[in-house]
Design an enzyme around this catalytic site. Structure first.
Site, PDB file in Angstrom:
ATOM      1  N   LYS A  22      28.078 -13.505 -32.633  1.00 10.66           N
ATOM      2  CA  LYS A  22      28.038 -13.840 -31.198  1.00 10.66           C
ATOM      3  C   LYS A  22      26.599 -14.106 -30.739  1.00 10.66           C
ATOM      4  CE  LYS A  22      27.857 -10.641 -27.735  1.00 10.66           C
ATOM      5  NZ  LYS A  22      26.925 -11.012 -26.670  1.00 10.66           N
ATOM      6  N   ASN A  23      25.697 -13.172 -31.056  1.00  9.24           N
ATOM      7  CA  ASN A  23      24.352 -13.307 -30.494  1.00  9.24           C
ATOM      8  C   ASN A  23      23.570 -14.468 -31.095  1.00  9.24           C
ATOM      9  OD1 ASN A  23      24.855 -11.260 -28.720  1.00  9.24           O
ATOM     10  ND2 ASN A  23      23.742  -9.684 -29.880  1.00  9.24           N
ATOM     11  N   ARG A  93      24.465 -12.529 -20.365  1.00 10.52           N
ATOM     12  CA  ARG A  93      23.034 -12.335 -20.541  1.00 10.52           C
ATOM     13  C   ARG A  93      22.369 -13.591 -21.114  1.00 10.52           C
ATOM     14  NH1 ARG A  93      19.653  -9.240 -18.205  1.00 10.52           N
ATOM     15  NH2 ARG A  93      17.788  -8.925 -19.413  1.00 10.52           N
ATOM     16  N   CYS A 117      25.949  -7.035 -19.659  1.00  8.91           N
ATOM     17  CA  CYS A 117      26.321  -5.619 -19.556  1.00  8.91           C
ATOM     18  C   CYS A 117      25.241  -4.823 -18.830  1.00  8.91           C
ATOM     19  CB  CYS A 117      26.517  -5.033 -20.953  1.00  8.91           C
ATOM     20  SG  CYS A 117      27.832  -5.841 -21.872  1.00  8.91           S
ATOM     21  N   ARG A 122      17.180  -4.308 -16.810  1.00  9.39           N
ATOM     22  CA  ARG A 122      17.033  -5.260 -17.924  1.00  9.39           C
ATOM     23  C   ARG A 122      16.060  -6.367 -17.508  1.00  9.39           C
ATOM     24  NH1 ARG A 122      22.742  -6.461 -20.938  1.00  9.39           N
ATOM     25  NH2 ARG A 122      21.293  -7.140 -22.546  1.00  9.39           N
ATOM     26  N   PRO A 123      14.753  -6.058 -17.550  1.00 12.84           N
ATOM     27  CA  PRO A 123      13.777  -7.041 -17.060  1.00 12.84           C
ATOM     28  C   PRO A 123      13.691  -8.273 -17.963  1.00 12.84           C
ATOM     29  CG  PRO A 123      12.660  -5.150 -18.059  1.00 12.84           C
ATOM     30  CD  PRO A 123      14.125  -4.842 -18.078  1.00 12.84           C
ATOM     31  N   ILE A 124      13.172  -9.390 -17.393  1.00 10.49           N
ATOM     32  CA  ILE A 124      12.923 -10.585 -18.218  1.00 10.49           C
ATOM     33  C   ILE A 124      11.450 -10.991 -18.119  1.00 10.49           C
ATOM     34  CG2 ILE A 124      15.300 -11.488 -18.226  1.00 10.49           C
ATOM     35  CD1 ILE A 124      14.360 -13.504 -16.037  1.00 10.49           C
ATOM     36  N   ASP A 125      10.601 -10.001 -17.779  1.00 13.32           N
ATOM     37  CA  ASP A 125       9.178 -10.305 -17.602  1.00 13.32           C
ATOM     38  C   ASP A 125       8.542 -10.911 -18.857  1.00 13.32           C
ATOM     39  OD1 ASP A 125       9.738  -7.481 -18.432  1.00 13.32           O
ATOM     40  OD2 ASP A 125       7.588  -7.475 -18.789  1.00 13.32           O
ATOM     41  N   GLN A 126       8.993 -10.484 -20.040  1.00 18.09           N
ATOM     42  CA  GLN A 126       8.377 -11.005 -21.268  1.00 18.09           C
ATOM     43  C   GLN A 126       8.778 -12.464 -21.532  1.00 18.09           C
ATOM     44  OE1 GLN A 126       6.002  -9.157 -23.011  1.00 18.09           O
ATOM     45  NE2 GLN A 126       6.322  -7.951 -21.153  1.00 18.09           N
ATOM     46  N   ASP A 306      23.601  -1.846 -30.369  1.00 20.93           N
ATOM     47  CA  ASP A 306      24.962  -2.299 -30.041  1.00 20.93           C
ATOM     48  C   ASP A 306      26.025  -1.545 -30.835  1.00 20.93           C
ATOM     49  OD1 ASP A 306      23.805  -3.977 -28.259  1.00 20.93           O
ATOM     50  OD2 ASP A 306      24.248  -5.839 -29.310  1.00 20.93           O
ATOM     51  N   ARG A 398      34.807 -10.828 -24.782  1.00 18.36           N
ATOM     52  CA  ARG A 398      33.508 -11.514 -24.793  1.00 18.36           C
ATOM     53  C   ARG A 398      32.936 -11.591 -26.202  1.00 18.36           C
ATOM     54  NH1 ARG A 398      29.218  -8.833 -21.485  1.00 18.36           N
ATOM     55  NH2 ARG A 398      28.122 -10.270 -22.857  1.00 18.36           N
TER      56      ARG A 398
HETATM   57  C1  UD1 Z   1      19.876  -8.596 -27.059  1.00 20.85           C
HETATM   58  C2  UD1 Z   1      21.371  -8.585 -27.322  1.00 20.85           C
HETATM   59  C3  UD1 Z   1      21.957  -7.217 -26.933  1.00 20.85           C
HETATM   60  C4  UD1 Z   1      21.207  -6.090 -27.640  1.00 20.85           C
HETATM   61  C5  UD1 Z   1      19.698  -6.227 -27.446  1.00 20.85           C
HETATM   62  C6  UD1 Z   1      18.901  -5.245 -28.294  1.00 20.85           C
HETATM   63  C7  UD1 Z   1      21.954 -10.897 -26.996  1.00 20.85           C
HETATM   64  C8  UD1 Z   1      22.641 -11.907 -26.155  1.00 20.85           C
HETATM   65  N1  UD1 Z   1      21.968  -9.633 -26.540  1.00 20.85           N
HETATM   66  O1  UD1 Z   1      19.701  -8.394 -25.652  1.00 20.85           O
HETATM   67  O2  UD1 Z   1      23.318  -7.217 -27.331  1.00 20.85           O
HETATM   68  O3  UD1 Z   1      21.606  -4.838 -27.110  1.00 20.85           O
HETATM   69  O4  UD1 Z   1      19.259  -7.554 -27.812  1.00 20.85           O
HETATM   70  O5  UD1 Z   1      19.201  -5.432 -29.653  1.00 20.85           O
HETATM   71  O6  UD1 Z   1      21.433 -11.197 -28.052  1.00 20.85           O
HETATM   72  N2  UD1 Z   1      12.620  -5.859 -22.207  1.00 20.85           N
HETATM   73  C9  UD1 Z   1      11.578  -5.885 -21.317  1.00 20.85           C
HETATM   74  N3  UD1 Z   1      11.179  -7.097 -20.824  1.00 20.85           N
HETATM   75  C10 UD1 Z   1      11.774  -8.269 -21.190  1.00 20.85           C
HETATM   76  C11 UD1 Z   1      12.831  -8.225 -22.111  1.00 20.85           C
HETATM   77  C12 UD1 Z   1      13.240  -7.004 -22.610  1.00 20.85           C
HETATM   78  O7  UD1 Z   1      11.010  -4.849 -20.960  1.00 20.85           O
HETATM   79  O8  UD1 Z   1      11.359  -9.338 -20.705  1.00 20.85           O
HETATM   80  C13 UD1 Z   1      13.076  -4.562 -22.772  1.00 20.85           C
HETATM   81  C14 UD1 Z   1      14.513  -4.216 -22.373  1.00 20.85           C
HETATM   82  O9  UD1 Z   1      14.570  -3.560 -21.123  1.00 20.85           O
HETATM   83  C15 UD1 Z   1      14.963  -3.335 -23.524  1.00 20.85           C
HETATM   84  C16 UD1 Z   1      14.184  -3.914 -24.729  1.00 20.85           C
HETATM   85  O10 UD1 Z   1      13.126  -4.689 -24.187  1.00 20.85           O
HETATM   86  O11 UD1 Z   1      14.546  -2.009 -23.305  1.00 20.85           O
HETATM   87  C17 UD1 Z   1      15.011  -4.787 -25.650  1.00 20.85           C
HETATM   88  O12 UD1 Z   1      15.633  -5.825 -24.912  1.00 20.85           O
HETATM   89  P1  UD1 Z   1      15.964  -7.248 -25.567  1.00 20.85           P
HETATM   90  O13 UD1 Z   1      15.697  -7.197 -27.034  1.00 20.85           O
HETATM   91  O14 UD1 Z   1      15.260  -8.292 -24.761  1.00 20.85           O
HETATM   92  O15 UD1 Z   1      17.510  -7.379 -25.306  1.00 20.85           O
HETATM   93  P2  UD1 Z   1      18.305  -8.694 -24.983  1.00 20.85           P
HETATM   94  O16 UD1 Z   1      17.665  -9.846 -25.673  1.00 20.85           O
HETATM   95  O17 UD1 Z   1      18.544  -8.806 -23.520  1.00 20.85           O
END
Ligand code: UD1
Length: 419
Positions: A22-23, A93, A117, A122-126, A306, A398
């Protein structure tokens, strides 16, 4: 409302075939927008997250065909829209991958914040930081992220946290960006590597995926082609947990054993017999008692977050105290309240769950609260004598292809009914 009824307590036995990841699929389908040609993507799982991402790329002008339920053909030659509908984006997501993909095709893109979920913040700052490091101007309001990519060019990105999504988004943005990009402190998950392999097979120049440092030389354009998605590590791990929780003996086919190493190691520590083949794993949990263990979830190659929910259910079937520490998400234990209806004894303290295992599970009516929590409830119902029911199947749909048929094939007494 659909529900799944499971008459559990029977050891699972037989063979199950694992679907495409899926991912990986939800990253590779947006990546096909970078290609002004036909991409044939094989081994795509037949799940609703794939339907959602396809709906989104169609709304942007991509042409999509599905010659069979596991093959998707994307032709993004005539991509014409650079704004993503907030309602569509809120379904998942991975809609955030449209940011990286669209700025490769347009000088401007407007993509809503993603859904998905609820594991706390769940920030996207990075993600946004990486776009800025590649010369984009980024403005985010409550609904949209507005990106001006007229200055898109190669650059250096050091990720402050290891993020799967940010690593993939930065790869997408850099693939067609002129010059050299260096990404450091990258996520190493199998689907990051799969995305890079897909793009390279279409003509990109991406090196180092699967390590901490990824180097990308921007190319002028990509060409079409055919690509097969890797097997789903998390689906495979879920069936491993179901096999062990029912003290069964199941061969899990169409997997990459290397991707399962952290999971297999923990199962072996518990006393489960794991036999590895070229593209299969046999999980045998019926020849000795299982032991309580400690598990910490971590980015790959660690134990995947997961699989934390199904692992907690498995450990609740084992005598003694087990401890599971969630090392990725700040708040991923909300679903435990549902499992407690079955008599599972779990104490949550921040990111640490302490499980007192071994008490027999009681059948219950359970409500899936998110995708992997829903899967863990299925594992619990399979391990429990009597009939349990699970509702809110839209979460499970999903990410798990044909789960009822697959479970039946390995001896589960399970059916899906429309209430
Ligand atoms: C992806 C997977 C999700 C899995 C996760 C961790 C998909 C669609 N989803 O989610 O199933 O649980 O990887 O293996 O592939 N973070 C920040 N800033 C950012 C981005 C992330 O601080 O900009 C933090 C998050 O809060 C979290 C950690 O980094 O604590 C890991 O998140 P991330 O690897 O980005 O997860 P996703 O890509 O959203």
């Amino acid at each position: 409302m659909d529900k799944i009824l499971i008459n559990g307590g029977k050891p699972l036995a037989g063979e199950v075939h694992i679907s495409g990841a899926k991912n990986a699929a939800v990253a590779i389908i947006p990546a096909a927008l970078l290609v002004e040609d036909r991409c044939v993507i094989e081994n795509v799982p037949d799940i609703s997250d794939v339907d959602s991402i396809l709906q989104m790329i169609v709304s942007l002008g991509a042409e999509v065909e599905k010659p069979d339920c596991n093959t998707v053909v994307v032709d993004a030659t005539n991509l014409s829209v650079n704004v993503v509908d907030p309602e569509l984006a809120s379904k998942m997501r991975a809609s955030y991958y449209l940011m990286g993909a669209l700025i490769g095709r347009f000088t401007k893109a407007k993509v809503p914040h993603p859904g998905g979920c609820n594991f706390g913040v769940r920030p996207i700052d990075q993600h946004l930081k990486s776009f800025r490091c590649l010369g984009c101007e980024v403005v985010a309001d409550d609904i949209f992220v507005d990106i001006d990519a007229s200055g898109l060019q190669g650059g250096n990105v050091y990720f402050d946290v290891v993020s799967v999504g940010a690593t993939i988004n930065a790869i997408l943005a850099a693939t067609l960006a002129p010059g050299k990009t260096v990404l450091e402190n990258c996520a190493k998950e199998p689907h990051v590597v799969d995305l890079a392999n897909f793009l390279n097979s279409m003509g990109a120049n991406i090196r180092g995926a699967g390590t901490d440092v990824i180097k990308i030389i921007g190319v002028g354009s990509l060409r079409g082609g055919t690509y097969t998605i890797i097997p789903d590590q998390i689906e495979a791990g879920t069936y491993m947990a179901a096999a062990a929780a029912t003290r069964g003996d199941v061969v899990i086919n169409n997997i990459i054993p290397k991707h399962m190493e952290a999971i297999s190691a923990k199962f072996e520590e518990m006393g489960v017999t794991i036999e590895e083949y070229d593209e299969a794993i046999r999980v045998k949990a019926n020849d000795r008692p299982l032991k309580n263990i400690k598990v910490k979830t971590l980015p790959y190659p660690g134990f995947p977050t997961d699989l934390q929910p199904p692992m907690i259910v498995l450990l609740s079937t084992v005598e003694g105290t087990s401890v599971v520490t969630e090392g990725v998400w700040e708040s991923r234990f909300q679903y435990v309240a549902e499992l407690e209806k079955m008599g599972i004894k779990i104490d949550i303290n921040g990111t640490v769950a302490t499980i007192e295992g071994g008490a027999p599970l009681k059948p219950a009516e359970l409500c899936a609260t998110d995708l992997r929590a829903g899967a863990s409830m299925i594992v619990a119902a399979l391990a429990c004598n009597g009939v349990s029911e699970i509702t809110q199947l839209r979460y499970i749909d999903r990410g798990y292809e044909h789960i009822v048929d697959k479970l039946r094939a390995i001896g589960a007494d399970v059916k899906r009914v429309d209430d």
